[in-house]
Scaffold this motif. Structure first.
Motif, PDB file in Angstrom:
ATOM      1  N   VAL A   5       0.855  -1.188   0.000  1.00 26.51           N
ATOM      2  CA  VAL A   5       0.000   0.000   0.000  1.00 26.51           C
ATOM      3  C   VAL A   5       0.891   1.238   0.000  1.00 26.51           C
ATOM      4  O   VAL A   5       0.674   2.193  -0.734  1.00 26.51           O
ATOM      5  CB  VAL A   5      -0.956   0.002   1.222  1.00 26.51           C
ATOM      6  N   LYS A   8       2.172   2.316  -3.185  1.00 30.67           N
ATOM      7  CA  LYS A   8       1.176   2.881  -4.110  1.00 30.67           C
ATOM      8  C   LYS A   8       0.815   4.309  -3.676  1.00 30.67           C
ATOM      9  O   LYS A   8      -0.059   4.915  -4.263  1.00 30.67           O
ATOM     10  CB  LYS A   8      -0.114   2.047  -4.079  1.00 30.67           C
ATOM     11  N   PRO A  10      -0.116   7.849  -3.245  1.00 26.26           N
ATOM     12  CA  PRO A  10      -0.233   8.882  -4.277  1.00 26.26           C
ATOM     13  C   PRO A  10       0.653  10.103  -4.008  1.00 26.26           C
ATOM     14  O   PRO A  10       1.253  10.640  -4.939  1.00 26.26           O
ATOM     15  CB  PRO A  10      -1.712   9.293  -4.223  1.00 26.26           C
ATOM     16  N   ALA A  13       4.160   9.251  -4.830  1.00 30.81           N
ATOM     17  CA  ALA A  13       4.273   9.145  -6.290  1.00 30.81           C
ATOM     18  C   ALA A  13       4.338  10.537  -6.906  1.00 30.81           C
ATOM     19  O   ALA A  13       5.181  10.810  -7.768  1.00 30.81           O
ATOM     20  CB  ALA A  13       3.094   8.359  -6.848  1.00 30.81           C
ATOM     21  N   LYS A  14       3.488  11.435  -6.430  1.00 36.94           N
ATOM     22  CA  LYS A  14       3.467  12.777  -7.016  1.00 36.94           C
ATOM     23  C   LYS A  14       4.768  13.522  -6.756  1.00 36.94           C
ATOM     24  O   LYS A  14       5.259  14.240  -7.619  1.00 36.94           O
ATOM     25  CB  LYS A  14       2.245  13.559  -6.507  1.00 36.94           C
ATOM     26  N   ILE A  17       7.237  12.290  -9.229  1.00 33.86           N
ATOM     27  CA  ILE A  17       6.971  12.830 -10.568  1.00 33.86           C
ATOM     28  C   ILE A  17       7.564  14.243 -10.662  1.00 33.86           C
ATOM     29  O   ILE A  17       8.217  14.589 -11.646  1.00 33.86           O
ATOM     30  CB  ILE A  17       5.447  12.837 -10.852  1.00 33.86           C
ATOM     31  N   PRO A 224       3.769   1.625  -8.271  1.00 37.61           N
ATOM     32  CA  PRO A 224       4.105   2.898  -8.927  1.00 37.61           C
ATOM     33  C   PRO A 224       5.285   3.628  -8.301  1.00 37.61           C
ATOM     34  O   PRO A 224       6.116   4.202  -9.017  1.00 37.61           O
ATOM     35  CB  PRO A 224       2.820   3.719  -8.794  1.00 37.61           C
TER      36      PRO A 224
ATOM     37  N   GLU B 247      -9.226  -5.097  -0.161  1.00 33.80           N
ATOM     38  CA  GLU B 247      -7.785  -5.213  -0.334  1.00 33.80           C
ATOM     39  C   GLU B 247      -7.367  -6.619  -0.779  1.00 33.80           C
ATOM     40  O   GLU B 247      -6.509  -6.770  -1.652  1.00 33.80           O
ATOM     41  CB  GLU B 247      -7.100  -4.855   0.980  1.00 33.80           C
ATOM     42  N   TYR B 251      -5.188  -7.773  -4.189  1.00 34.48           N
ATOM     43  CA  TYR B 251      -3.969  -8.565  -4.230  1.00 34.48           C
ATOM     44  C   TYR B 251      -4.108  -9.804  -5.106  1.00 34.48           C
ATOM     45  O   TYR B 251      -3.198 -10.137  -5.865  1.00 34.48           O
ATOM     46  CB  TYR B 251      -3.514  -8.941  -2.810  1.00 34.48           C
ATOM     47  N   LYS B 311      -4.320   6.340  -9.435  1.00 35.20           N
ATOM     48  CA  LYS B 311      -4.075   6.900  -8.096  1.00 35.20           C
ATOM     49  C   LYS B 311      -2.904   7.875  -8.092  1.00 35.20           C
ATOM     50  O   LYS B 311      -2.821   8.738  -7.230  1.00 35.20           O
ATOM     51  CB  LYS B 311      -3.802   5.763  -7.103  1.00 35.20           C
ATOM     52  N   ILE B 312      -2.000   7.708  -9.043  1.00 36.71           N
ATOM     53  CA  ILE B 312      -0.838   8.612  -9.050  1.00 36.71           C
ATOM     54  C   ILE B 312      -1.066   9.788  -9.996  1.00 36.71           C
ATOM     55  O   ILE B 312      -0.158  10.568 -10.259  1.00 36.71           O
ATOM     56  CB  ILE B 312       0.461   7.866  -9.433  1.00 36.71           C
ATOM     57  N   GLY B 313      -2.272   9.928 -10.520  1.00 34.52           N
ATOM     58  CA  GLY B 313      -2.577  11.078 -11.360  1.00 34.52           C
ATOM     59  C   GLY B 313      -2.364  10.829 -12.844  1.00 34.52           C
ATOM     60  O   GLY B 313      -2.542  11.735 -13.657  1.00 34.52           O
TER      61      GLY B 313
END
Lengths: 362, 330
Positions: A5, A8, A10, A13-14, A17, A224, B247, B251, B311-313
């Protein structure tokens, strides 16, 4: 579970980036190749291309096991099915791969041939033990990731004294294909996103030739944050011209790899020449059964010889795998070659570069 | 062990068939129309009607979170419910393999009867046949249902850019429950199918503000959205962080290489609603047992495709599923 989790996350991650955008030079282009099908799919699923600066190009190399399996190797499965009443056990990915005549294992199954999908090679051995009056052939494809489980299935079959279980030993290994890519004068790649799963088994050693040839090399996981941070490390290496193998997946990969798994490979297999789709024959890049276990070798037992790989005319899968072209540049892409009716192998597997482009790229 | 089994005689139309119908079918499905055992059921309905039929061939027939009996009732009732109808009458037809264990059949029929009671639909007719077990070793069930229309929720022309997309529950549970049961995956906690009664949601929300709905069964949410966007000139923009999913389901999907959006559900409706009423509708859905995890996941937008903000845009296309889901190897 919490661990993945976090990878992942966000916000994390941002911020990565933003760091990537700040690090890249506008006038420079960064060509980064991934050589793992799971990376190919993760990059698409998380929309990673869409958040990167335009001059950071991600290319899909020869990392999808189904894609690099040669046409001759695929045809040999059909030849065995035609020759003898046998059950073929396969990973799901192979079910839609067309043989030279256009038929797939899925088609053959609907015609009444006994073809079953297994999730694990050890399941295949269990099935063979449960049905002693039937012969079974496991199609063993994949890289160093699946090879230990396939080797374990052979050892298990030997321990159980099974004589109705056979293996099509099509496993391939990474070092020789990396060498091949490095020797390719047309290759236009600055850095490699090295495959996390393969590295769990092999360790870091197999990538040492990359920095020696001025290529960035970062071992990456599949979330990610793993991928974005690995891209950032690759860009650092390129910008500073300081190349080394960096293990960015240390929660799973040890420097020396998995010694037990490597020993198991040595116990069962011997290095041999393998045919790679789009690349051709590479010495020492395949894993064949050694003398001790050759009675499990389906090619020998059923007297089948995979013909030299002849790529299907019109299919540019080979060029895609070497990063020469993007899937969309092939005239058959979406036009006679779709995930539903694939013409070439890069369109077949979920992890194939063409299938991933087709499914996730608008 | 001497276990009672289905034989070819149970499908022959003679005494064995009669006994089976009386002692198992009529006994479990309450209702005088069925009990009359006529060649047809007489029913009396007024107004516009919705009519739907579905066949169920799920293997294994007992799976974590449900069985083929309740699935065959919920499945057809859900089709009626998402079409804007109140489920009223149902037919229930069994095709049984020779040699099928009677106790298991009883479990299936009882579970179907319980589901019918829950929905409030009356089983009024049916049929029983027995086939050679080489053709199938598990029961096949066909149900057809009639409902009285409350609102038309199948009219594509009502869908306009700006409308909201609501998922009435978390996704991909049924497909993953069946997959793990079929492959005998030994998971720590088994994933339960979401098989259930979607009519309970519409009972709660009514139809005000709801423009369109469809249940996201085979092909998952992705197939539904693609089917709709094929019929209209607009498309869908989804937000991954709004998509409800357990969740453990995430997975397992990741492990097998499946996109949860293409995995089957049996208790999830896609509802397209007027933007300004979406939150109110959502609040009501969340008050139901089936809809506790409902979420507004995106909106209708001008471009004719289905995309999702990750989720990361990042932004990616949502795939239209093709063929059976095949697990990956590594």
């Amino acid at each position: 579970m919490k661990l993945t989790v976090d990878f992942k996350n966000p916000e994390l991650a941002k911020s990565l980036i933003d760091k990537i955008s700040a690090e890249v030079f506008d006038e420079k282009s960064y060509n980064i190749m991934e050589i793992c099908g799971t990376h190919t799919v993760s990059i698409f699923r998380y929309g990673i291309r869409s958040v990167l600066p335009e001059n950071v190009n991600l290319l899909s190399g020869p990392g999808c096991p189904v894609c690099v399996t040669s046409q001759g190797e695929i045809d040999a499965i059909f030849e065995i099915l035609a020759k003898t009443d046998i059950c073929v056990l396969t990973f799901g990915d192979l079910m839609r791969v067309p043989g030279s005549r256009g038929e797939s294992l899925e088609d053959m199954q609907s015609e009444g041939y006994d073809i079953r999908v297994v999730l694990s090679p050890l399941d295949a051995v269990d099935i063979a033990e449960k049905e002693p009056d039937r012969n079974f052939v496991l199609v063993g494809i994949g890289f160093e990731t699946t090879a230990p489980a396939i080797a374990a299935s052979v050892v298990s079959a030997e321990e159980r004294s099974l004589r109705n279980f056979y293996l099509l030993a099509y496993n391939k290994t990474m070092p020789e294909v990396i060498k091949f890519l490095l020797n390719d004068s047309k290759l236009n790649v600055d850095g490699f996103l090295c495959p996390g799963h393969v590295s769990v088994v092999t360790g870091e050693e197999i990538y040492f030739s990359l920095p020696e040839n001025n290529k960035a090399a970062v071992i990456a996981g599949f979330e990610p944050v793993d991928i974005l941070s690995s891209i950032l490390y690759i860009i650092y290496q390129i910008n500073r011209n300081e190349f080394k193998v960096y293990n960015n997946y240390s929660r799973a990969v040890r420097r020396e790899g998995n010694i037990k798994a490597k020993k198991l490979l040595e116990e069962v297999f011997v290095k041999c020449t393998a045919s790679w789709r789009g690349i051709g024959q590479l010495k020492n890049s395949g894993l064949c059964l050694n003398k001790k276990y050759e009675h499990f070798d389906a090619l020998k037992v059923f007297d089948v010889d995979p013909r030299p790989a002849i790529a299907k005319e019109g299919c540019r899968c080979g060029e895609v795998l070497k990063g020469y072209i993007l899937p969309k540049e092939c005239s058959m892409f979406g036009n006679g070659c779709t995930p539903e009716k694939p013409f070439g192998p890069c369109m077949v597997s979920t992890e194939g570069a063409c299938a991933a482009y087709f499914k996730y790229s608008s | 062990m001497n276990m009672k089994k289905i034989t070819m005689a149970h499908g022959s139309g003679g005494k064995a068939t009669n006994d089976l119908i009386k002692n198992l079918i009529v006994e479990n499905f309450s209702g005088s129309i069925l009990g009359n055992l006529g060649d047809s059921a007489y029913i009396n309905l007024c107004g516009d009607l919705a009519f739907s039929s579905d066949s169920f061939v799920v293997q294994p027939e007992f799976f974590p979170g449900g069985d083929i009996g309740e699935l065959s009732v919920y499945g057809t009732c859900n089709d009626l419910a998402v079409s804007g109808a109140v489920p009223m009458y149902l037919s229930f037809s069994l095709i049984l393999p020779n040699g099928y264990i009677m106790d298991d059949l009883e479990k299936i029929v009882k579970s179907a009867a319980k589901a019918a009671d829950e929905v409030g639909i009356e089983v009024v007719c049916g049929d029983t046949k027995v086939i050679n077990s080489h053709s199938s070793n598990t029961p096949i069930i066909n149900t057809a249902g009639i409902g009285v229309m409350g609102a038309s929720l199948n009219d594509y022309s009502k869908i306009k850019p700006g409308d909201k997309v609501i998922l009435t529950s978390d996704i991909a549970r049924h497909g993953m429950a069946i997959f793990s049961a079929r492959k005998e995956l030994e998971l720590e906690n088994s994933i339960q199918s979401d098989c259930g009664n979607l009519y309970s949601i519409f009972e709660k929300t009514g139809y005000d503000g709801i423009k369109f709905s469809r249940d996201a069964t085979r092909g998952g949410v992705a197939a539904v959205l693609h089917e709709i966007s094929d019929k209209i000139s607009a498309g869908f923009y989804l937000y991954e962080n709004m998509i409800p999913i357990q969740e453990d389901v995430v997975y397992l999907c990741e492990f097998l290489g499946f996109d949860p959006l293409v995995v089957a559900n049996e208790g999830v409706a896609v509802i397209i609603s007027e933007a300004k009423k979406a939150q109110k509708i959502l609040n009501k859905i969340r008050q139901t047992k089936m809809g506790r995890n409902a979420s507004i996941v995106g909106e209708v937008y001008e471009t004719n495709n289905v995309v999702m903000e990750t989720k990361i845009g990042g932004v990616r296309t949502v795939e239209m599923p093709s063929g059976d889901l095949l697990p990956r190897i590594c």
